[in-house]
Design a protein around this motif. Sequence first.
Motif, PDB file in Angstrom:
ATOM      1  N   ARG A 278      74.743 -17.448 -91.339  1.00  0.00           N
ATOM      2  CA  ARG A 278      73.478 -17.943 -91.875  1.00  0.00           C
ATOM      3  C   ARG A 278      72.349 -17.937 -90.821  1.00  0.00           C
ATOM      4  O   ARG A 278      71.183 -17.997 -91.173  1.00  0.00           O
ATOM      5  CB  ARG A 278      73.659 -19.369 -92.413  1.00  0.00           C
ATOM      6  CG  ARG A 278      74.532 -19.462 -93.666  1.00  0.00           C
ATOM      7  CD  ARG A 278      74.628 -20.918 -94.151  1.00  0.00           C
ATOM      8  NE  ARG A 278      73.358 -21.599 -94.025  1.00  0.00           N
ATOM      9  CZ  ARG A 278      72.365 -21.539 -94.921  1.00  0.00           C
ATOM     10  NH1 ARG A 278      72.526 -20.858 -96.019  1.00  0.00           N
ATOM     11  NH2 ARG A 278      71.227 -22.176 -94.701  1.00  0.00           N
ATOM     12  N   TYR A 288      60.977 -23.929 -89.173  1.00  0.00           N
ATOM     13  CA  TYR A 288      60.927 -23.963 -90.643  1.00  0.00           C
ATOM     14  C   TYR A 288      61.339 -25.343 -91.172  1.00  0.00           C
ATOM     15  O   TYR A 288      60.727 -25.874 -92.106  1.00  0.00           O
ATOM     16  CB  TYR A 288      61.840 -22.873 -91.212  1.00  0.00           C
ATOM     17  CG  TYR A 288      62.117 -22.996 -92.686  1.00  0.00           C
ATOM     18  CD1 TYR A 288      61.134 -22.713 -93.629  1.00  0.00           C
ATOM     19  CD2 TYR A 288      63.371 -23.410 -93.146  1.00  0.00           C
ATOM     20  CE1 TYR A 288      61.380 -22.836 -94.982  1.00  0.00           C
ATOM     21  CE2 TYR A 288      63.627 -23.537 -94.494  1.00  0.00           C
ATOM     22  CZ  TYR A 288      62.632 -23.250 -95.419  1.00  0.00           C
ATOM     23  OH  TYR A 288      62.889 -23.385 -96.757  1.00  0.00           O
TER      24      TYR A 288
ATOM     25  N   GLN B 130      66.751 -29.487-101.120  1.00  0.00           N
ATOM     26  CA  GLN B 130      67.813 -29.088-100.186  1.00  0.00           C
ATOM     27  C   GLN B 130      68.215 -27.631-100.416  1.00  0.00           C
ATOM     28  O   GLN B 130      68.541 -26.915 -99.464  1.00  0.00           O
ATOM     29  CB  GLN B 130      69.028 -30.010-100.325  1.00  0.00           C
ATOM     30  CG  GLN B 130      68.747 -31.415 -99.792  1.00  0.00           C
ATOM     31  CD  GLN B 130      69.999 -32.252 -99.594  1.00  0.00           C
ATOM     32  OE1 GLN B 130      71.116 -31.786 -99.832  1.00  0.00           O
ATOM     33  NE2 GLN B 130      69.832 -33.488 -99.165  1.00  0.00           N
ATOM     34  N   ILE B 132      66.195 -25.283-101.438  1.00  0.00           N
ATOM     35  CA  ILE B 132      65.106 -24.518-100.815  1.00  0.00           C
ATOM     36  C   ILE B 132      65.386 -24.326 -99.327  1.00  0.00           C
ATOM     37  O   ILE B 132      65.316 -23.220 -98.803  1.00  0.00           O
ATOM     38  CB  ILE B 132      63.759 -25.253-101.012  1.00  0.00           C
ATOM     39  CG1 ILE B 132      63.316 -25.166-102.470  1.00  0.00           C
ATOM     40  CG2 ILE B 132      62.676 -24.679-100.083  1.00  0.00           C
ATOM     41  CD1 ILE B 132      62.098 -26.037-102.797  1.00  0.00           C
ATOM     42  N   LEU B 133      65.729 -25.431 -98.648  1.00  0.00           N
ATOM     43  CA  LEU B 133      65.975 -25.374 -97.201  1.00  0.00           C
ATOM     44  C   LEU B 133      67.206 -24.538 -96.895  1.00  0.00           C
ATOM     45  O   LEU B 133      67.252 -23.814 -95.899  1.00  0.00           O
ATOM     46  CB  LEU B 133      66.140 -26.787 -96.635  1.00  0.00           C
ATOM     47  CG  LEU B 133      64.941 -27.728 -96.801  1.00  0.00           C
ATOM     48  CD1 LEU B 133      65.240 -29.080 -96.169  1.00  0.00           C
ATOM     49  CD2 LEU B 133      63.675 -27.138 -96.196  1.00  0.00           C
ATOM     50  N   ARG B 134      68.216 -24.646 -97.742  1.00  0.00           N
ATOM     51  CA  ARG B 134      69.440 -23.870 -97.519  1.00  0.00           C
ATOM     52  C   ARG B 134      69.154 -22.382 -97.651  1.00  0.00           C
ATOM     53  O   ARG B 134      69.696 -21.566 -96.909  1.00  0.00           O
ATOM     54  CB  ARG B 134      70.512 -24.305 -98.535  1.00  0.00           C
ATOM     55  CG  ARG B 134      71.905 -23.923 -98.114  1.00  0.00           C
ATOM     56  CD  ARG B 134      72.923 -24.313 -99.159  1.00  0.00           C
ATOM     57  NE  ARG B 134      73.040 -23.293-100.189  1.00  0.00           N
ATOM     58  CZ  ARG B 134      73.827 -23.383-101.244  1.00  0.00           C
ATOM     59  NH1 ARG B 134      74.548 -24.479-101.445  1.00  0.00           N
ATOM     60  NH2 ARG B 134      73.900 -22.412-102.118  1.00  0.00           N
ATOM     61  N   GLU B 135      68.290 -22.037 -98.630  1.00  0.00           N
ATOM     62  CA  GLU B 135      67.981 -20.619 -98.862  1.00  0.00           C
ATOM     63  C   GLU B 135      66.793 -20.136 -98.021  1.00  0.00           C
ATOM     64  O   GLU B 135      66.391 -18.988 -98.125  1.00  0.00           O
ATOM     65  CB  GLU B 135      67.705 -20.390-100.354  1.00  0.00           C
ATOM     66  CG  GLU B 135      68.880 -20.746-101.272  1.00  0.00           C
ATOM     67  CD  GLU B 135      70.130 -19.928-100.940  1.00  0.00           C
ATOM     68  OE1 GLU B 135      69.994 -18.742-100.594  1.00  0.00           O
ATOM     69  OE2 GLU B 135      71.240 -20.507-101.013  1.00  0.00           O
ATOM     70  N   LYS B 136      66.248 -21.043 -97.202  1.00  0.00           N
ATOM     71  CA  LYS B 136      65.137 -20.693 -96.300  1.00  0.00           C
ATOM     72  C   LYS B 136      63.937 -20.111 -97.040  1.00  0.00           C
ATOM     73  O   LYS B 136      63.295 -19.160 -96.581  1.00  0.00           O
ATOM     74  CB  LYS B 136      65.619 -19.733 -95.206  1.00  0.00           C
ATOM     75  CG  LYS B 136      66.692 -20.353 -94.323  1.00  0.00           C
ATOM     76  CD  LYS B 136      67.301 -19.372 -93.332  1.00  0.00           C
ATOM     77  CE  LYS B 136      68.397 -20.055 -92.516  1.00  0.00           C
ATOM     78  NZ  LYS B 136      69.304 -19.163 -91.826  1.00  0.00           N
ATOM     79  N   VAL B 137      63.645 -20.674 -98.194  1.00  0.00           N
ATOM     80  CA  VAL B 137      62.507 -20.222 -99.003  1.00  0.00           C
ATOM     81  C   VAL B 137      61.231 -20.895 -98.480  1.00  0.00           C
ATOM     82  O   VAL B 137      61.195 -22.116 -98.343  1.00  0.00           O
ATOM     83  CB  VAL B 137      62.736 -20.603-100.488  1.00  0.00           C
ATOM     84  CG1 VAL B 137      61.489 -20.332-101.321  1.00  0.00           C
ATOM     85  CG2 VAL B 137      63.939 -19.851-101.053  1.00  0.00           C
ATOM     86  N   PRO B 138      60.184 -20.123 -98.197  1.00  0.00           N
ATOM     87  CA  PRO B 138      58.905 -20.746 -97.809  1.00  0.00           C
ATOM     88  C   PRO B 138      58.390 -21.611 -98.970  1.00  0.00           C
ATOM     89  O   PRO B 138      58.421 -21.164-100.120  1.00  0.00           O
ATOM     90  CB  PRO B 138      57.978 -19.543 -97.570  1.00  0.00           C
ATOM     91  CG  PRO B 138      58.898 -18.370 -97.360  1.00  0.00           C
ATOM     92  CD  PRO B 138      60.104 -18.651 -98.208  1.00  0.00           C
ATOM     93  N   TYR B 139      57.928 -22.811 -98.657  1.00  0.00           N
ATOM     94  CA  TYR B 139      57.639 -23.757 -99.743  1.00  0.00           C
ATOM     95  C   TYR B 139      56.493 -24.679 -99.376  1.00  0.00           C
ATOM     96  O   TYR B 139      56.116 -24.784 -98.206  1.00  0.00           O
ATOM     97  CB  TYR B 139      58.888 -24.625-100.032  1.00  0.00           C
ATOM     98  CG  TYR B 139      59.127 -25.621 -98.925  1.00  0.00           C
ATOM     99  CD1 TYR B 139      59.792 -25.253 -97.761  1.00  0.00           C
ATOM    100  CD2 TYR B 139      58.624 -26.925 -99.003  1.00  0.00           C
ATOM    101  CE1 TYR B 139      59.969 -26.132 -96.727  1.00  0.00           C
ATOM    102  CE2 TYR B 139      58.794 -27.823 -97.953  1.00  0.00           C
ATOM    103  CZ  TYR B 139      59.473 -27.418 -96.823  1.00  0.00           C
ATOM    104  OH  TYR B 139      59.637 -28.293 -95.783  1.00  0.00           O
ATOM    105  N   ASN B 202      55.571 -24.694 -95.697  1.00  0.00           N
ATOM    106  CA  ASN B 202      56.772 -25.418 -95.273  1.00  0.00           C
ATOM    107  C   ASN B 202      56.468 -26.866 -94.900  1.00  0.00           C
ATOM    108  O   ASN B 202      57.016 -27.408 -93.927  1.00  0.00           O
ATOM    109  CB  ASN B 202      57.474 -24.686 -94.123  1.00  0.00           C
ATOM    110  CG  ASN B 202      57.805 -23.259 -94.492  1.00  0.00           C
ATOM    111  OD1 ASN B 202      58.097 -22.964 -95.655  1.00  0.00           O
ATOM    112  ND2 ASN B 202      57.757 -22.361 -93.536  1.00  0.00           N
TER     113      ASN B 202
END
Lengths: 326, 326
Positions: A278, A288, B130, B132-139, B202
């Motif tokens: 990961r 991030y 959570q 979102i953070l796990r998938e590293k999606v900009p948010y 983020n």
Amino acid sequence: MSKHKVLLLGATGETGGDVLTGLLEDNTFAVSLLVQPSSADKSANQAFKERGLPIIIGDLNGSVDELSKVISGFQTVISTIGAADQKTQLTLVEACALAKTPRFIPCGFTTVCPPGGVMSLRDDKEVVYQRILREKVPYTIIDVGYWHQISFPKLASGKIDYATLVPRNDVFHDGEAKTLLTDKRDMGRFVARIIKDSRTLNQKVFTYSDSLSQNEIIALLEEKSGEKVETTRVSASELLARRDQARKDYEAVNEDPTFWMKRMMRSQTEYQVSKYLRKDNTVDNAKYLGYLNARELYPDFQPIKFEQLLDEVLAGKGQRPYVGRF
Amino acid sequence: MSKHKVLLLGATGETGGDVLTGLLEDNTFAVSLLVQPSSADKSANQAFKERGLPIIIGDLNGSVDELSKVISGFQTVISTIGAADQKTQLTLVEACALAKTPRFIPCGFTTVCPPGGVMSLRDDKEVVYQRILREKVPYTIIDVGYWHQISFPKLASGKIDYATLVPRNDVFHDGEAKTLLTDKRDMGRFVARIIKDSRTLNQKVFTYSDSLSQNEIIALLEEKSGEKVETTRVSASELLARRDQARKDYEAVNEDPTFWMKRMMRSQTEYQVSKYLRKDNTVDNAKYLGYLNARELYPDFQPIKFEQLLDEVLAGKGQRPYVGRF
């Protein structure tokens, strides 16, 4: 000027021991040790007492009221509790709320990793972090990446076995994932700076000296030792299968004699997936996730480089972590 | 310059409708609407189509692969899904990760409140955050406090009943807790600014026009209406008992006809505890929780004050939210 009063939980452990050393070295803290009633008679705690460190007895399994009285008056409370005992911090969080502790450092001290199913250890910590936020306790979460001391492979000659905790000769996926590393002796030095710094209040902070891949570590060790490092390549799918199996094995046991081994296997494989597949334990991911970078906060501080640790280990001056602790 | 491509989920709802209006008003966005297959034939969606808004059909209960193709190419994806459906966003998060969506706005749009057992709605959102953070999606997470439109009590004369969704004549504890308020018509205006702003990537952001206590709202309404507002004092312990009972009632039901009413009672009492006893929905707590303040980010923007909304309501120009939606 009176010294900053710190109460430290877990000084007999690896992380707590290094944090204590760093705080004392800084010479601006008056450190007391929070010890559970069941550990009061431990020889390690007796030794601390003989060194003149005040021992405060407090029961994490007792009442919040009682514990809050015990911790009252400390400016910073630091927890470095064992990996399996993260949730016992919940009482401590509530006690800090009641005692109006100006800053609580929960037991972070792990790699950069999001909550939500990646690492069980991280998810246990998340329960504690959410309680902190619910109780509005001023806090700083400090993560340190992985230790230098457990991040190098063995040499075929056996020359550095003496300093090796777990063999690290598996290379995962392509071996190229960078991970953040901190020398364990630097943890306390970083902590000493962070807890005196108002910029870090109610923030997450990460520390590191190096960001290195497995391939880079191996190349460095080969260059310095003159030996070829024998590695085993583990594919991404094989690692995921190992992790899933370790989780199943752990779920299947109760407190039988294999419990600790299975817990460790789960922990190890979860760390490996997070770090090497990961790529969670990186500068970019820390940013991030909203962490402050301790290297940017303290540009003057020169942490011990991974290369220096390797030199020490090759010169016979390394030290295996956890000696005498299991 | 080509317009910023936004995909909006939930435009037929209260929050989504206001977000849509704000985005179109800004005139720099090309907005498409994400609609679930089961809602494609809704008259509201047909009406959007007739207004020239592109409708994109995507299934939140289908495969991540399919959904990622549907949402591909949008610069910002905004979700304003219903309160009971928060977790259906999990597929959307994974689709955003696969489509490399530059920014995802999950369904926040609630009061400032920590996760961890205070509000069930907030905890449902946390599962999504959570992921979102796990998938590293900009948010960007955007919370708006409570709406002006549902924050005033009734008058005994009945004069403003037409604009009242739920009677708000209970005054909790001492009535002094300040809470953040945003006019619902400003949500979209704030969103338009936030999603064009790299500083908010983020991050969590909160919006508000006013920070008012129940006592202040009542005094304001009495002054403007010339009527005495009849209130019922509810003690802290009584509110906690109501909340606990509402949780029990909710746990006890399945999808029977009283399900929605019991869900709403739980939601209402949890909001009340959070706002009026815990004082979560405040500027200070938002800062503690790491939010950016939209008023500091956009000092030029003048949001609609609560007082203006009261004037409109008293002049017969108010509008009851959710009309025709239940």
